[in-house]
Design a protein around this motif. Sequence first.
Motif, PDB file in Angstrom:
ATOM      1  N   TRP A 345      73.668  90.989  -8.574  1.00 22.78           N
ATOM      2  CA  TRP A 345      74.097  91.367  -6.740  1.00 22.78           C
ATOM      3  C   TRP A 345      72.923  91.824  -5.895  1.00 22.78           C
ATOM      4  CZ3 TRP A 345      79.453  90.691  -7.600  1.00 22.78           C
ATOM      5  CH2 TRP A 345      79.927  90.727  -9.018  1.00 22.78           C
ATOM      6  N   ASP A 346      73.027  91.497  -4.965  1.00 21.83           N
ATOM      7  CA  ASP A 346      72.395  92.031  -3.983  1.00 21.83           C
ATOM      8  C   ASP A 346      73.045  93.371  -3.016  1.00 21.83           C
ATOM      9  OD1 ASP A 346      70.427  90.493  -4.124  1.00 21.83           O
ATOM     10  OD2 ASP A 346      70.768  88.376  -2.790  1.00 21.83           O
ATOM     11  N   LEU A 347      72.967  94.277  -3.959  1.00 23.13           N
ATOM     12  CA  LEU A 347      74.081  95.245  -3.328  1.00 23.13           C
ATOM     13  C   LEU A 347      73.246  96.385  -2.832  1.00 23.13           C
ATOM     14  CD1 LEU A 347      76.126  95.884  -6.909  1.00 23.13           C
ATOM     15  CD2 LEU A 347      76.872  96.104  -4.195  1.00 23.13           C
ATOM     16  N   PHE A 348      72.026  96.584  -2.948  1.00 19.80           N
ATOM     17  CA  PHE A 348      70.980  97.679  -2.626  1.00 19.80           C
ATOM     18  C   PHE A 348      70.610  98.001  -1.700  1.00 19.80           C
ATOM     19  CE2 PHE A 348      71.141 100.762  -7.001  1.00 19.80           C
ATOM     20  CZ  PHE A 348      72.663 100.087  -6.667  1.00 19.80           C
ATOM     21  N   GLY A 349      70.281  96.349  -0.809  1.00 19.34           N
ATOM     22  CA  GLY A 349      69.414  96.373   0.498  1.00 19.34           C
ATOM     23  C   GLY A 349      69.814  96.942   1.744  1.00 19.34           C
ATOM     24  N   PRO A 350      69.066  97.200   2.730  1.00 19.61           N
ATOM     25  CA  PRO A 350      68.535  97.934   3.888  1.00 19.61           C
ATOM     26  C   PRO A 350      69.311  97.366   4.580  1.00 19.61           C
ATOM     27  CG  PRO A 350      66.285  97.053   3.641  1.00 19.61           C
ATOM     28  CD  PRO A 350      67.065  96.296   2.753  1.00 19.61           C
ATOM     29  N   PRO A 351      70.946  98.143   5.582  1.00 22.82           N
ATOM     30  CA  PRO A 351      71.508  97.157   6.481  1.00 22.82           C
ATOM     31  C   PRO A 351      71.604  96.527   7.932  1.00 22.82           C
ATOM     32  CG  PRO A 351      70.532 100.034   7.452  1.00 22.82           C
ATOM     33  CD  PRO A 351      70.556  98.820   5.977  1.00 22.82           C
ATOM     34  N   ARG A 352      71.958  95.863   7.595  1.00 29.48           N
ATOM     35  CA  ARG A 352      72.100  94.930   8.830  1.00 29.48           C
ATOM     36  C   ARG A 352      71.063  95.476  10.052  1.00 29.48           C
ATOM     37  NH1 ARG A 352      73.550  89.348   7.754  1.00 29.48           N
ATOM     38  NH2 ARG A 352      74.865  89.243  10.023  1.00 29.48           N
ATOM     39  N   ALA A 353      70.774  94.518  11.034  1.00 30.90           N
ATOM     40  CA  ALA A 353      69.988  94.934  12.085  1.00 30.90           C
ATOM     41  C   ALA A 353      70.906  95.138  13.441  1.00 30.90           C
ATOM     42  CB  ALA A 353      68.493  94.543  12.794  1.00 30.90           C
ATOM     43  N   ASP A 354      71.975  94.312  13.214  1.00 32.83           N
ATOM     44  CA  ASP A 354      72.741  94.440  13.714  1.00 32.83           C
ATOM     45  C   ASP A 354      73.944  95.009  13.903  1.00 32.83           C
ATOM     46  OD1 ASP A 354      73.693  90.816  13.360  1.00 32.83           O
ATOM     47  OD2 ASP A 354      74.010  93.042  12.540  1.00 32.83           O
TER      48      ASP A 354
END
Length: 373
Positions: A345-354
């Motif tokens: 799961w790609d759960l912990f990534g940074p928020p999307r820039a837009d």
Amino acid sequence: MLVFRGSPKSNRRSIRCVDEKRRDEEEEQHSHNKKFHIRSLPKGETRILDAPRIVNDFYMNIMDWGKNNVLAVALGSELYLWDSKTLKVEKLFQDVENDLPTSLAWSNDAKLLAVGYMSSKLQLWDHETSKLVRSLDYHTDRISTVAWNGHILTSGSQDKSIINHDVRVANKLVSRLEVHKEEVCGLKWSEGGKMLASGGNENLIHIWESSKMISSQFLHRFKDHCAAVKALAWCPYQSELLASGGGTNDGTIKLWNTQNGTCIKSIETYAQICGLEWNRHHKELLSGHGFGYGGLGNQLCLWRYPSLTKVGDLKRHASRILHLSQSPDGLTVVSAGADETLRFWDLFGPPRADHTKLSDLDGLLSLKTSLIR
């Protein structure tokens, strides 16, 4: 063996987007005009691996993702390594005596893999050479959990003891701790290696100072859980903060201040808690669940810290979740289930820039599920 599985598109759930306020409880109460990031849970897994013969046992700890980007997992009497960069699978060994691995953990530098067994033996394996380096024989029952602190390897067993080994020297026992009254099923060293948390089947948590272990004197004993404590996780941004989760008859997540020995937060999840992982990129905590009540079992739940309000949940496993681990970069979490699958799961990534939601097309393009079977 581990093989890739295609993620069925027909079963993908609608994406769940939840407003994420990146602030402390005081800011949530007094600063409502501040900006916040949108946090969205993924529609589904980014990858699935079949894991046949994974043992369905709450008390074992048989999966760990090392700093070498290699995921180790025991399937029956066999131990497999999956390289997340090359996507290659390697069988490290199959125990000739059909002895089941019951715990495993990578060393801090990921050069050694510690493996505990049902028979009570403890082995060290060299990853690069795939050779057995050493066997340690101090326990008298299965080794349910192992954890590293530099050159110190700590093991917990059904014989109720915790043993610290100095792996620089053959058969070097540093200390034996015998305070748990039942099986030791959870061990976690703090990031700096100054504190050890141990959880037992008698529902207790002990906090130990590394400098005082020889005396067998614990710093704190926490008695608030009502079931076995396997899930333990030290907070990466507050070194004295420990999260713990209880078994089926408890179902609570608790946050502890290990400096003064107090419980500062407790929430009811109504499900067995098999694993906890802190998000290093957002102030969040992920829980993996087994048996539950009212349809709340067999799922992943993401909680906002410090309020522990739920961000969302993911229900993709067909049976209970047994283990959680996260990638070295802290972006991906893998869950192992009794449905004999490993789900990434790609759960912990940074928020999307837009700060916008993923479209359905974006969601499809972001899925990296391999079709190799």
